[in-house]
Scaffold this active site. Structure first.
Site, short mmCIF file in Angstrom:
data_model
loop_
_atom_site.label_atom_id
_atom_site.label_comp_id
_atom_site.label_asym_id
_atom_site.label_seq_id
_atom_site.Cartn_x
_atom_site.Cartn_y
_atom_site.Cartn_z
N ARG A 3 -1.67 -4.20 -1.34
CA ARG A 3 -1.85 -2.76 -1.15
C ARG A 3 -1.86 -2.46 0.35
O ARG A 3 -2.72 -2.97 1.08
CB ARG A 3 -3.15 -2.30 -1.80
CG ARG A 3 -3.51 -0.82 -1.59
CD ARG A 3 -4.87 -0.55 -2.23
NE ARG A 3 -5.31 0.81 -2.10
CZ ARG A 3 -6.02 1.31 -1.08
NH1 ARG A 3 -6.33 0.51 -0.06
NH2 ARG A 3 -6.41 2.55 -1.07
N LEU A 4 -0.90 -1.68 0.80
CA LEU A 4 -0.78 -1.35 2.22
C LEU A 4 -1.64 -0.12 2.51
O LEU A 4 -1.26 1.02 2.27
CB LEU A 4 0.69 -1.09 2.58
CG LEU A 4 1.65 -2.25 2.29
CD1 LEU A 4 3.08 -1.86 2.69
CD2 LEU A 4 1.22 -3.53 3.00
N ASP A 5 -2.83 -0.38 3.03
CA ASP A 5 -3.82 0.68 3.23
C ASP A 5 -3.43 1.60 4.37
O ASP A 5 -3.03 1.15 5.45
CB ASP A 5 -5.18 0.04 3.52
CG ASP A 5 -6.26 1.07 3.78
OD1 ASP A 5 -6.61 1.81 2.85
OD2 ASP A 5 -6.73 1.14 4.95
N ALA A 6 -3.57 2.92 4.13
CA ALA A 6 -3.37 3.94 5.17
C ALA A 6 -2.04 3.76 5.91
O ALA A 6 -1.93 4.07 7.09
CB ALA A 6 -4.53 3.92 6.17
N ILE A 7 -1.02 3.30 5.21
CA ILE A 7 0.24 2.92 5.84
C ILE A 7 0.94 4.10 6.50
O ILE A 7 1.66 3.93 7.49
CB ILE A 7 1.16 2.24 4.80
CG1 ILE A 7 2.43 1.67 5.45
CG2 ILE A 7 1.51 3.19 3.68
CD1 ILE A 7 2.19 0.55 6.39
#
Length: 604
Positions: free
Chosen positions: A244-248
């Protein structure tokens, strides 16, 4: 059974080199070849350590059996037992086959934001357990792990390097003259964008999108990018299958622009996609972008496509999507909240109808609740201002709060609603009523029926109440929805008769077990809205290759509603939830009780 459309397709060495060179050219220009060589060296060091997970060519990426649980590593506590071990024991005892995967929210050493201010990316917080505990979770299903790559804690060693002027952290952060015009920057918070930091070179101002403890990283420095590629591969080595790419969306910064969804940000996602397709085919990338739906869709890589329904042109000859495999359906929670508190499904139905048909290899993650609040921005273009205000006021009445952000004019505007989903289902605009459990279950049935992969927050599974004590103790509004259960206390509620926790848990477990065996719920199965009265939301899933189709019918009101649907005139419908031929057409009333749902299957 449906023919899988979404397949894991390995990327060979030549294909990877070509793609990586293109992405690095956009990002670093004349340094492209140097960075490419370093990237290839990094990959060679990790190649032998990756587990052979779904590495076979053309393996299906997902199926109807995919459904995920979301929770913190310490959502369940039990004396001196490591919380990650408590979570595993709970899953094995209570939900042995219900969930195909678990998203363990940040489990690293952290300094704020309940884990999203990471101190060390390659360590497990010893208060939670260790990597062996996480590998045991990965052994029982898909492990979803956060890659928190936009920012890092002030207590990290990289930040210590920055303060002392030492490598590598010296060049990992974004210094900015406070006189720079940054008024165009889109903000998710109301805190100052630049944070003054005393260093050996005097006071410097650093970019901090989310808080003064979460300092943004400088991806214009290729060292930072390579560092995170190595971290990503390390997570895969530990058994993670979904990243999961957080705050991408906020990753790349360029003064004078909104600094959200910049082309370079998409290029970084494309490069990470190329890495996982090459090194670990079948790994899924999930982007976390709490923004309006059209912006969210761009993280499939559709911005470069020309698919009908994406930008209105033919998709003939376009390239395949090359960014994330999955994006969250961020408009779903607030629109569903509006639907069940107003008693009208037309707005939600209109949004579902607007969803573009996605190419193979792309799907949604559907949810109602998460560790964060219920986003308000995704309502833009779907609800008028007065409807949004009415929703916010109602959530205040039900014990919730509203977090704010700063808009382009410098004003504080609503960003998210902070409340547990169960408490949000307490009533309608007329106030609280006796239908809370039924309304809550209707919301979950509707979410489970939608095209995509469903993800349930642990506090939805347990009908958790607002944790006002947690808000008071921490001073953070999001703590209202981040309760930590004492496992024996939760077990007592699950074993006691007539508790909402037991009723909700058993009902959802039953529906999840039914759902995972129904091929019409395959994420790739077609979806359309069946016209009906505004009191009903009716979805068709399918037809599949063999003609099988499913009707998911939901009464979104507190009144009994007639089932006047032409499709139901055909004989042969089977009630999945009752596991019996459907006899509703023979009932005296021919209607659906308040907040009741039906899953009816026709063999075709």
């Amino acid at each position: 059974m449906p023919t899988p459309r979404s397949l894991a397709r390995p990327l060979d060495a030549a294909g990877f080199t070509a793609r990586a060179r293109d992405h690095l050219d956009v990002l670093y220009g004349p340094r492209r070849e140097e960075v490419l060589r370093r990237l290839q060296t990094l990959l060679s060091h990790h190649r032998g350590a990756l587990p052979p997970r779904r590495s076979e060519a053309a393996a299906p990426l997902w199926s109807e059996r995919d459904q995920w649980l979301i929770g913190y590593g310490d959502s369940l506590l039990d004396s001196d037992t490591p919380p990650l071990a408590v979570l595993l024991a709970f899953l094995e005892a209570r939900l042995p086959e219900t969930f195909s995967g678990v998203h363990v929210l940040p489990f690293f050493p952290w300094s704020s934001d309940d884990g999203f201010s990471v101190i060390h990316y390659r360590e497990v917080d010893p208060a939670l357990g260790d990597w062996a505990d996480l590998r045991r979770l990965a052994d029982r299903g898909d492990l979803i792990v956060d890659l928190v790559l936009n920012h890092v804690s002030r207590e990290s060693l990289w930040f210590v390097d920055y303060l002392s002027g030492s490598l590598p952290g010296r060049d990992y952060f974004i210094e900015m003259d406070p006189a720079t015009d940054l008024s165009a920057v889109v903000r998710p918070r109301s805190s100052p964008l630049l944070v003054p930091v005393p260093t050996r070179r005097g006071t410097r101002h650093l970019w901090a999108t989310f808080s003064e403890d979460q300092i943004d990283l400088n991806f214009a420095n290729p060292d930072v990018l390579l560092e995170f590629v190595g971290i990503l591969l390390f997570y895969l080595e530990q058994g993670a299958r979904v990243i999961r790419l957080d705050a991408i969306a906020f990753l790349w910064k360029r003064p004078g622009t909104p600094c959200i969804h910049l082309p370079e940000t998409h290029e970084v996602v494309r490069l990470l996609r190329a890495v996982v397709d090459h090194m670990a085919p079948g790994t899924l990338l999930l982007t976390e972008t709490n923004v309006p739906h059209r912006e969210n869709l761009s993280y499939f890589g559709l911005a470069r496509l020309s698919g009908e329904g994406i930008d209105g042109h033919s998709d003939e000859g376009s390239a395949a999507p090359d960014e994330a495999h999955l994006v969250y359906q961020f408009p779903l929670p607030p629109l569903l909240l509006h639907t069940l508190t107003s008693g009208e499904a037309s707005t939600l139905a209109g949004w579902i109808e607007s969803l573009a048909e996605l190419p193979p290899g792309c799907s949604y993650v559907n949810f109602t609740a998460s560790h964060d609040g219920i986003g308000v921005r995704p309502l833009e273009g779907w609800l008028p201002h007065h409807e949004v205000e009415a929703l916010l006021e109602l959530m205040h009445r039900f014990g919730g709060f509203v977090s704010m952000r700063t808009d382009a004019e410098g004003h504080d505007v609503p960003y998210e609603i902070n409340i547990t989903w169960f408490e949000a289902m307490k009533g309608t605009r007329r106030g609280a009523d006796p239908w809370q459990v039924e309304r809550f279950l209707c919301s979950q049935h509707l979410m489970l029926a939608l095209q995509g992969i469903p993800a349930l927050y642990v506090h939805s599974l347990t009908a958790t109440l607002n944790d006002l004590e947690g808000v008071e103790r921490t001073g953070r509004l999001r703590a209202i929805n981040r309760h930590r259960w004492h496992a024996p206390s939760l077990e007592e509620l699950l074993e006691s008769r007539n508790t909402p926790t037991r009723e909700v848990f058993l009902a959802l477990k039953r529906r999840l077990e039914v759902r995972r065996q129904e091929p019409c719920f395959h994420p790739d199965a077609p979806q359309r809205v069946i016209p009906s009265s505004p009191a009903l939301l009716v979805l068709e899933r399918g037809p599949l290759d063999d003609g099988r189709r499913l009707l998911a019918i939901h009464n979104v009101t507190d009144r009994r509603q007639p089932l006047d649907l032409d499709a139901l005139a055909a004989p042969g419908w089977h009630d999945l939830l009752e596991d019996a031929p459907w006899a509703g057409d023979k009932s005296a009333e021919g209607s659906l009780a308040p907040y009741r749902s039906l899953w009816l299957v026709h063999p075709g």
